[in-house]
Design an enzyme around this catalytic site. Structure first.
Site, PDB file in Angstrom:
ATOM      1  N   LYS A  86     -18.704  21.787  22.715  1.00 29.12           N
ATOM      2  CA  LYS A  86     -19.009  22.500  21.467  1.00 29.12           C
ATOM      3  C   LYS A  86     -20.244  23.404  21.632  1.00 29.12           C
ATOM      4  CE  LYS A  86     -19.544  18.616  19.183  1.00 29.12           C
ATOM      5  NZ  LYS A  86     -19.290  17.622  20.260  1.00 29.12           N
TER       6      LYS A  86
ATOM      7  N   ARG B 105     -19.339  15.249  10.574  1.00 25.10           N
ATOM      8  CA  ARG B 105     -18.907  14.184  11.478  1.00 25.10           C
ATOM      9  C   ARG B 105     -18.310  13.014  10.716  1.00 25.10           C
ATOM     10  NH1 ARG B 105     -22.565  15.540  16.063  1.00 25.10           N
ATOM     11  NH2 ARG B 105     -22.276  14.064  17.749  1.00 25.10           N
TER      12      ARG B 105
ATOM     13  N   ARG C  49     -24.908  16.415  32.239  1.00 26.11           N
ATOM     14  CA  ARG C  49     -25.425  17.525  31.400  1.00 26.11           C
ATOM     15  C   ARG C  49     -26.932  17.679  31.514  1.00 26.11           C
ATOM     16  NH1 ARG C  49     -23.685  17.711  25.230  1.00 26.11           N
ATOM     17  NH2 ARG C  49     -24.319  15.524  25.193  1.00 26.11           N
TER      18      ARG C  49
ATOM     19  N   ARG D 240     -31.023  14.796  28.035  1.00 27.54           N
ATOM     20  CA  ARG D 240     -31.167  14.064  26.788  1.00 27.54           C
ATOM     21  C   ARG D 240     -31.249  12.562  27.031  1.00 27.54           C
ATOM     22  NH1 ARG D 240     -26.510  16.509  23.049  1.00 27.54           N
ATOM     23  NH2 ARG D 240     -26.468  14.318  22.424  1.00 27.54           N
TER      24      ARG D 240
ATOM     25  N   ARG E 296     -21.139   6.390  21.352  1.00 27.69           N
ATOM     26  CA  ARG E 296     -20.905   7.704  20.728  1.00 27.69           C
ATOM     27  C   ARG E 296     -19.415   8.010  20.643  1.00 27.69           C
ATOM     28  NH1 ARG E 296     -24.805  10.883  24.459  1.00 27.69           N
ATOM     29  NH2 ARG E 296     -23.967  12.764  23.500  1.00 27.69           N
TER      30      ARG E 296
HETATM   31  P1  ADP Z   1     -20.959  19.077  23.259  1.00 23.78           P
HETATM   32  O1  ADP Z   1     -21.867  20.087  22.604  1.00 23.78           O
HETATM   33  O2  ADP Z   1     -19.581  19.087  22.703  1.00 23.78           O
HETATM   34  O3  ADP Z   1     -21.563  17.707  23.299  1.00 23.78           O
HETATM   35  P2  ADP Z   1     -21.594  20.539  25.745  1.00 23.78           P
HETATM   36  O4  ADP Z   1     -21.230  21.928  25.393  1.00 23.78           O
HETATM   37  O5  ADP Z   1     -23.028  20.192  25.793  1.00 23.78           O
HETATM   38  O6  ADP Z   1     -20.800  19.509  24.777  1.00 23.78           O
HETATM   39  O7  ADP Z   1     -20.897  20.182  27.140  1.00 23.78           O
HETATM   40  C1  ADP Z   1     -21.126  18.948  27.799  1.00 23.78           C
HETATM   41  C2  ADP Z   1     -21.329  19.190  29.296  1.00 23.78           C
HETATM   42  O8  ADP Z   1     -20.089  19.566  29.899  1.00 23.78           O
HETATM   43  C3  ADP Z   1     -22.311  20.307  29.620  1.00 23.78           C
HETATM   44  O9  ADP Z   1     -23.059  19.922  30.752  1.00 23.78           O
HETATM   45  C4  ADP Z   1     -21.419  21.509  29.921  1.00 23.78           C
HETATM   46  O10 ADP Z   1     -22.006  22.358  30.903  1.00 23.78           O
HETATM   47  C5  ADP Z   1     -20.157  20.873  30.456  1.00 23.78           C
HETATM   48  N1  ADP Z   1     -18.928  21.564  30.001  1.00 23.78           N
HETATM   49  C6  ADP Z   1     -18.700  22.172  28.811  1.00 23.78           C
HETATM   50  N2  ADP Z   1     -17.438  22.652  28.743  1.00 23.78           N
HETATM   51  C7  ADP Z   1     -16.841  22.324  29.921  1.00 23.78           C
HETATM   52  C8  ADP Z   1     -15.533  22.557  30.476  1.00 23.78           C
HETATM   53  N3  ADP Z   1     -14.586  23.201  29.785  1.00 23.78           N
HETATM   54  N4  ADP Z   1     -15.297  22.086  31.716  1.00 23.78           N
HETATM   55  C9  ADP Z   1     -16.245  21.415  32.421  1.00 23.78           C
HETATM   56  N5  ADP Z   1     -17.497  21.172  31.950  1.00 23.78           N
HETATM   57  C10 ADP Z   1     -17.792  21.620  30.726  1.00 23.78           C
HETATM   58  P1  ADP Z   2     -22.951  15.367  21.146  1.00 26.89           P
HETATM   59  O1  ADP Z   2     -23.337  16.091  22.370  1.00 26.89           O
HETATM   60  O2  ADP Z   2     -22.722  13.920  21.334  1.00 26.89           O
HETATM   61  O3  ADP Z   2     -21.867  16.013  20.374  1.00 26.89           O
HETATM   62  P2  ADP Z   2     -25.094  15.921  19.210  1.00 26.89           P
HETATM   63  O4  ADP Z   2     -26.215  16.650  19.821  1.00 26.89           O
HETATM   64  O5  ADP Z   2     -24.190  16.647  18.302  1.00 26.89           O
HETATM   65  O6  ADP Z   2     -24.290  15.208  20.368  1.00 26.89           O
HETATM   66  O7  ADP Z   2     -25.631  14.638  18.431  1.00 26.89           O
HETATM   67  C1  ADP Z   2     -26.536  13.726  19.020  1.00 26.89           C
HETATM   68  C2  ADP Z   2     -26.788  12.574  18.054  1.00 26.89           C
HETATM   69  O8  ADP Z   2     -27.367  13.079  16.845  1.00 26.89           O
HETATM   70  C3  ADP Z   2     -25.539  11.824  17.593  1.00 26.89           C
HETATM   71  O9  ADP Z   2     -25.170  10.789  18.482  1.00 26.89           O
HETATM   72  C4  ADP Z   2     -25.998  11.284  16.235  1.00 26.89           C
HETATM   73  O10 ADP Z   2     -26.843  10.158  16.385  1.00 26.89           O
HETATM   74  C5  ADP Z   2     -26.848  12.421  15.708  1.00 26.89           C
HETATM   75  N1  ADP Z   2     -26.063  13.398  14.919  1.00 26.89           N
HETATM   76  C6  ADP Z   2     -25.864  14.719  15.199  1.00 26.89           C
HETATM   77  N2  ADP Z   2     -25.120  15.312  14.262  1.00 26.89           N
HETATM   78  C7  ADP Z   2     -24.827  14.347  13.347  1.00 26.89           C
HETATM   79  C8  ADP Z   2     -24.068  14.320  12.135  1.00 26.89           C
HETATM   80  N3  ADP Z   2     -23.442  15.421  11.671  1.00 26.89           N
HETATM   81  N4  ADP Z   2     -23.985  13.137  11.466  1.00 26.89           N
HETATM   82  C9  ADP Z   2     -24.596  12.028  11.912  1.00 26.89           C
HETATM   83  N5  ADP Z   2     -25.312  11.986  13.042  1.00 26.89           N
HETATM   84  C10 ADP Z   2     -25.443  13.127  13.768  1.00 26.89           C
END
Ligand code: ADP
Ligand code: ADP
Ligand code: ZN
Length: 220
Positions: free
Chosen positions: A13, A88, A127, A161, A172
Site C-alpha cells: 500500500k 481498518r 522492509r 520499524r 498483524r
Molecule cells: P504496506 O504499506 O502495505 O504495509 P509496503 O508498501 O511498505 O506495504 O511494502 C512492504 C515491503 O514489500 C516493502 O519493503 C516494499 O519494498 C516491498 N514491496 C512492495 N510491493 C511489492 C511487490 N509488488 N513485490 C515485492 N515486494 C514489494
Molecule cells: P502495515 O504496514 O502493517 O499496513 P501500518 O503502518 O499501516 O502497517 O500500521 C502500523 C500499526 O499502526 C498497526 O499495526 C496498528 O497498530 C496501527 N494502525 C495503523 N492504522 C490503523 C488503523 N486505521 N486502525 C487501527 N490501528 C492502526
C-alpha cells in the site's frame, strides 16, 4: 479523486501510494505514519497508541478516527487523497462515510491489493525506509540503485520499524483477517471495490492500479 488502498500489512500500500502521489498529485494519508510520528513525539495520541502497535494489535477506533478527521479537514486534501491503512474496521469505514458526507465528498474507489500470507512475511521482514524522506525499500525486492544511498533524496541513513518482526507480523495478519477483511464485502456491496493482483512485481502492480484509476477517470 479520493481512493482507499486496502490490503494486509506488507501488501504494498505504502509503496503504491508513494508512486500515485508522484504521478497524480494526490495526498497520501497513512494512519500508520501518523501514529508512528505521534509515538515519536510522545503526544497523548502516541502514548495511547504505542502498546497496541508494539503488540501488532489495532489502535482503538476513536483514536484513529480522530486523527483522520483532523487531517482530512486540511486544505491540501481537497485536491484528492489516498488513504493508506485506513479504514481498518467496519466502524472506521462508517465513520469515514459520515465524514465525507458532511464535506460533500465521495469515494471513487477502494483498491484491494491481494497478497498471500507467506509472501507478506517475507515482504515485512525485509522492509526498510530512508530516515530522511521515508522512501520505502526492501532487502531483496527494492534495493536502492546505489547501495546505502536513497534514490529519492541521497540520504544515507535507513530505518526499520520496531513492529516489522516475525512475531508481531503474525498478530498483524490475524488482526487483518478478523477485523479488516470484513471491509471487502462492505465496499463490494457499495460498488466501490476493485481488486488488483498484489503478488505481481511492484511495477506491474502500479500498472494495474493506474489502469483502475484511468478507467474511473474515463467513466466520469
Ligand atoms: P504496506 O504499506 O502495505 O504495509 P509496503 O508498501 O511498505 O506495504 O511494502 C512492504 C515491503 O514489500 C516493502 O519493503 C516494499 O519494498 C516491498 N514491496 C512492495 N510491493 C511489492 C511487490 N509488488 N513485490 C515485492 N515486494 C514489494
Ligand atoms: P502495515 O504496514 O502493517 O499496513 P501500518 O503502518 O499501516 O502497517 O500500521 C502500523 C500499526 O499502526 C498497526 O499495526 C496498528 O497498530 C496501527 N494502525 C495503523 N492504522 C490503523 C488503523 N486505521 N486502525 C487501527 N490501528 C492502526
Ligand atoms: Zn530519502
Amino acid at each position: 479523486m479520493n481512493i482507499i488502498l486496502l490490503g494486509p500489512p506488507g501488501a504494498g500500500k505504502g509503496t503504491q501510494a508513494q508512486r500515485l502521489v508522484d504521478s497524480y498529485g494526490l495526498v497520501q494519508l497513512s494512519t500508520g505514519d501518523m501514529l508512528r510520528a505521534a509515538v515519536k513525539q510522545g503526544s497523548d495520541v502516541g502514548k495511547r497508541a504505542k502498546g497496541f502497535m508494539d503488540a501488532g494489535a489495532l489502535v482503538p477506533d476513536e483514536v484513529v478516527i480522530g486523527i483522520i478527521a483532523e487531517r482530512i479537514d486540511e486544505p491540501d486534501c481537497a485536491n484528492g487523497f489516498i488513504l493508506d491503512g485506513f479504514p481498518r474496521t467496519v466502524a472506521q469505514a462508517e465513520a469515514l462515510d459520515r465524514m465525507l458526507e458532511e464535506k460533500g465528498l465521495g469515494l471513487d474507489a477502494v483498491i484491494e491489493m491481494e497478497v498471500d500470507d507467506e509472501a507478506l512475511v517475507e515482504r515485512i521482514t525485509g522492509r526498510f525506509a530512508c530516515a530522511s524522506c521515508g522512501a520505502g525499500y526492501h532487502d531483496k525486492f527494492q534495493q536502492p540503485q546505489k547501495e546505502g544511498v536513497c534514490d529519492k533524496c541521497g540520504g544515507t541513513e535507513f530505518v526499520r520499524r520496531a513492529d516489522d518482526n516475525r512475531e508481531t507480523v503474525v498478530s498483524r495478519l490475524k488482526a487483518y483477517h478478523e477485523q479488516t477483511a470484513p471491509l471487502l464485502p462492505y465496499y463490494r456491496k457499495r460498488g466501490k471495490l476493485k481488486t488488483v493482483d498484489g503478488m505481481a512485481s511492484i511495477d506491474d502492480v502500479t500498472r494495474q492500479v493506474k489502469e483502475v484509476l484511468n478507467n474511473l477517470a474515463a467513466a466520469q
